[in-house]
Scaffold this active site. Structure first.
Site, short mmCIF file in Angstrom:
data_model
loop_
_atom_site.label_atom_id
_atom_site.label_comp_id
_atom_site.label_asym_id
_atom_site.label_seq_id
_atom_site.Cartn_x
_atom_site.Cartn_y
_atom_site.Cartn_z
N CYS A 92 0.84 -1.20 0.00
CA CYS A 92 0.00 0.00 0.00
C CYS A 92 0.87 1.26 0.00
CB CYS A 92 -0.91 -0.01 1.22
SG CYS A 92 -0.02 0.04 2.79
N CYS A 124 3.12 1.63 3.03
CA CYS A 124 4.27 0.72 3.00
C CYS A 124 5.35 1.27 2.07
CB CYS A 124 3.84 -0.66 2.54
SG CYS A 124 2.55 -1.39 3.57
#
Length: 80
Positions: free
Chosen positions: A10, A13
């Site tokens: 995501c 991240c």
């Protein structure tokens, strides 16, 4: 030093990985940075909220995106 960024890929991240690489560059440190996207492996570290950051097999951060300065502090602490 081995660093793992835990998360499914995501935006958070990705930002944590970017900040980790920036902190390493700022400190002049070298490390193997690995992205871990497998949910089973992430859960194996006890991380239930991503992103997570693992330094030398120790979970040092979970559930938030640390700034480059915060990651640098974590890296300094890990090398003491």
């Amino acid at each position: 030093m081995k660093i793992k960024v835990l998360g499914p890929g995501c935006k958070n991240c990705i930002n944590l990985e970017k900040n980790t690489r920036a902190a390493l560059a700022e400190l002049g440190m070298e490390a193997d940075v690995e992205k871990v996207t497998d949910y089973g492996e992430i859960a194996g570290y006890g991380v239930m909220k991503t992103p997570g950051l693992v330094i030398d097999e120790e979970v040092v951060l979970s559930g938030k995106v640390a700034s480059a300065a915060e990651v640098a502090d974590l890296l300094r602490a890990a090398t003491k």
